[in-house]
Design a protein around this motif. Structure first.
Motif, PDB file in Angstrom:
ATOM      1  N   ALA A 281       0.862  -1.195   0.000  1.00 16.32           N
ATOM      2  CA  ALA A 281       0.000   0.000   0.000  1.00 16.32           C
ATOM      3  C   ALA A 281       0.893   1.238   0.000  1.00 16.32           C
ATOM      4  O   ALA A 281       1.794   1.361   0.829  1.00 16.32           O
ATOM      5  CB  ALA A 281      -0.915  -0.001   1.216  1.00 16.32           C
ATOM      6  N   GLY A 282       0.612   2.173  -0.908  1.00 12.71           N
ATOM      7  CA  GLY A 282       1.505   3.299  -1.128  1.00 12.71           C
ATOM      8  C   GLY A 282       1.422   4.428  -0.133  1.00 12.71           C
ATOM      9  O   GLY A 282       2.266   5.327  -0.142  1.00 12.71           O
ATOM     10  N   ASN A 283       0.403   4.444   0.731  1.00 11.86           N
ATOM     11  CA  ASN A 283       0.354   5.433   1.818  1.00 11.86           C
ATOM     12  C   ASN A 283      -0.507   4.884   2.954  1.00 11.86           C
ATOM     13  O   ASN A 283      -0.953   3.737   2.903  1.00 11.86           O
ATOM     14  CB  ASN A 283      -0.127   6.813   1.327  1.00 11.86           C
ATOM     15  N   ARG A 284      -0.721   5.711   3.966  1.00 16.16           N
ATOM     16  CA  ARG A 284      -1.363   5.232   5.200  1.00 16.16           C
ATOM     17  C   ARG A 284      -2.818   5.663   5.339  1.00 16.16           C
ATOM     18  O   ARG A 284      -3.377   5.617   6.434  1.00 16.16           O
ATOM     19  CB  ARG A 284      -0.554   5.710   6.404  1.00 16.16           C
ATOM     20  N   PHE A 285      -3.438   6.070   4.260  1.00 16.28           N
ATOM     21  CA  PHE A 285      -4.877   6.354   4.305  1.00 16.28           C
ATOM     22  C   PHE A 285      -5.653   5.135   3.807  1.00 16.28           C
ATOM     23  O   PHE A 285      -5.260   4.485   2.836  1.00 16.28           O
ATOM     24  CB  PHE A 285      -5.225   7.562   3.433  1.00 16.28           C
ATOM     25  N   SER A 286      -6.761   4.852   4.481  1.00 15.67           N
ATOM     26  CA  SER A 286      -7.631   3.738   4.097  1.00 15.67           C
ATOM     27  C   SER A 286      -9.065   4.240   4.000  1.00 15.67           C
ATOM     28  O   SER A 286      -9.501   5.053   4.811  1.00 15.67           O
ATOM     29  CB  SER A 286      -7.544   2.619   5.139  1.00 15.67           C
ATOM     30  N   ILE A 287      -9.778   3.751   3.000  1.00 20.92           N
ATOM     31  CA  ILE A 287     -11.215   4.037   2.889  1.00 20.92           C
ATOM     32  C   ILE A 287     -11.976   2.898   3.557  1.00 20.92           C
ATOM     33  O   ILE A 287     -11.805   1.728   3.198  1.00 20.92           O
ATOM     34  CB  ILE A 287     -11.649   4.174   1.418  1.00 20.92           C
ATOM     35  N   LEU A 288     -12.788   3.243   4.546  1.00 23.70           N
ATOM     36  CA  LEU A 288     -13.548   2.233   5.275  1.00 23.70           C
ATOM     37  C   LEU A 288     -14.735   1.755   4.444  1.00 23.70           C
ATOM     38  O   LEU A 288     -15.236   2.480   3.588  1.00 23.70           O
ATOM     39  CB  LEU A 288     -14.031   2.815   6.611  1.00 23.70           C
TER      40      LEU A 288
END
Length: 478
Positions: free
Chosen positions: A53-60
């Motif tokens: 994963a390229g960054n630390r944001f996730s869509i719930l």
């Protein structure tokens, strides 16, 4: 009045925000300066069993109310998925709550396993990837999963929108809420064997459609979560910890057999407490004694102390043994104690005013997540409850990741009003204040009144949608 708390938008400076957090006795990680990529902790790539994963944001994951009655996506569903892609978040956790049986749909327009599901999921995934590319982003480090669910006690699968609950065990408070006139039907062990087979079938289908992981949902009072507290249930799927986790273990085994190479995740309510109801002045109050409540998995007794996480640690130990490294943590249920799960200033039409400053609810989830991440460093953990932080979400999220309190910052409601927040944060751009979710809860009130999913106050597309007028009328009637 007891429910009047300062609005986040009124806390204009970092000092004001931090002073308020201190004043209410909460603790929140906080970075005064938010760094852009590539130096930001939020911009760091991370390896997971489902890919890099390229960054630390996730869509719930969302439970959409805008599919067809036979469980297929519509243009509204596709728009939402495209916006998930446009967000810039690199971990899409589930995208959608996808029911694996018709009787497990939480609403009559929820996506559901059916004869066209594989082609439909291929299309939704492509919509998401197209949105990501349209934002100028590479897709090689985009990790996309599908959440698999059965709504159990909260099933409303049919066009008449009436409850059709199916429970794991009798519950003295919740049964009378969903079925005041007759006992709630209980799922048999054979039913649960069938459900496990459907979960495996849906997982294999998701893999063929290009998804790299599936989430076996264990949160929010839905069936997987309810089974974890089924101590009074007889048979193979209740009683001791082995029985209560049998559905998970059986399903993981089936997925490993029929969809080799597909990664598995679990969204888990890490703690729970007694159901709440609307009390005096419309403020939520516990419907049973919190300290005696016998039906929680990870019981919080309502005090300032953190919840009892012994159940949760046992479950995460099991996940580690099963080779499951993707975990998304939440709390409680939107149906019976939403303030601990989805902190908000304004409740949905059928809800109650918060009995504590919502920042306390946010801080509790963040603290629980950090404690569990410390104990299980090899798990890839997504934290929830961030949308209520509004302007200060990037400051807290960056501090959480920097200090190892979670691997990913999960965004739910915020994505409906402001999908590109992750991109703006990583690019060092000022936040679009007029797009920030203010937790008006219309994205819940609308569906609770049979309307589609969307941010009616802040997304111009939904402000102009015919359901906006219907929502206003429903709220006025309430």
């Amino acid at each position: 009045m007891s429910h009047s708390y300062p609005r986040i938008a009124a806390l204009k400076t970092a000092a004001q925000f931090e002073a308020h957090v201190t004043a209410i006795g909460a603790t929140l990680p906080f970075d005064v300066q938010v760094q852009p990529a590539p130096d930001s902790p939020l911009a760091a790539a991370i390896e997971t069993s489902a890919g890099r994963a390229g960054n630390r944001f996730s869509i719930l994951p969302m439970e959409g109310w805008d599919g067809t009655t036979d469980g297929r996506p519509t243009d509204l569903t596709r728009r939402r998925w495209q916006r998930f892609g446009e967000s810039g978040a690199k971990l899409i956790w589930g995208g959608e709550a996808f029911a694996v049986r018709h009787d497990g749909r939480a609403n009559p327009n929820q996506l559901c396993l059916g004869p066209t599901s594989e082609a439909d999921l291929v299309q939704l995934r492509e919509d998401l990837f197209r949105g990501h590319r349209g934002a100028g982003l590479e897709t090689g480090d985009l990790v996309v999963g599908l959440q698999l669910t059965h709504s159990g006690r909260y099933a409303r699968p049919d066009p008449d929108k009436q409850p059709r609950p199916l429970a794991a065990y009798p519950h003295p408070v919740l049964d009378r809420r969903v079925s005041p006139d007759r006992p709630v039907p209980l799922l048999s062990d054979d039913d649960l064997d069938d459900l496990s087979a459907r979960l495996v079938q849906a997982a294999a289908l998701a893999q063929r459609a290009g998804f790299t992981f599936v989430d076996i949902k264990h949160c929010h009072g839905y069936l997987g979560h309810e089974l974890l507290s089924a101590r009074t249930r007889e048979g193979r799927f209740g009683g001791d910890f082995v029985g209560r986790t049998r559905l998970l273990r059986q399903t993981v085994e089936g997925i490993r057999r029929d969809a080799p190479g597909l990664a598995i995740g679990v969204r888990l309510s890490a703690f729970d407490t007694t159901p709440f109801r609307k009390g005096e002045d419309e403020v939520g109050e516990p419907e049973a004694v919190q300290a005696d409540y016998a039906y929680a998995f990870g019981r919080w007794d309502g005090t300032a102390a953190l919840p009892d996480l012994s159940d949760t640690r046992a479950f995460l130990t099991l996940l580690t043994e099963l080779g499951v490294d993707l975990v998304c943590l939440s709390a409680g249920s939107p149906y019976y104690n939403p303030h601990i799960q989805r902190p908000a200033t304004f409740p949905p039409s059928d809800g109650y005013l918060p009995p504590e400053d919502p920042l306390m609810s946010v801080a509790r989830q963040i603290a629980v997540t950090a404690a569990l991440k410390q104990d299980f460093p090899t798990l890839r953990i997504v934290g929830s409850a961030y949308s209520y932080l509004q302007e200060w979400l990037p400051n807290v999220g960056q501090a959480v990741v920097r200090t190892g309190g979670a691997d990913f910052i999960g965004l739910g409601r915020m994505v409906l009003s402001y999908p590109e927040m992750p991109l703006d944060v990583l690019r060092g751009q000022a936040l679009k204040r007029k797009s920030i979710c203010r937790t008006f809860s219309d994205c819940t009130t609308g569906p609770r009144n049979g309307l589609v999913s969307g941010c009616f106050p802040l997304d111009p597309f939904y402000t102009a949608h015919p359901d906006h007028a219907r929502l206003k009328a429903a709220k006025a009637g309430a």
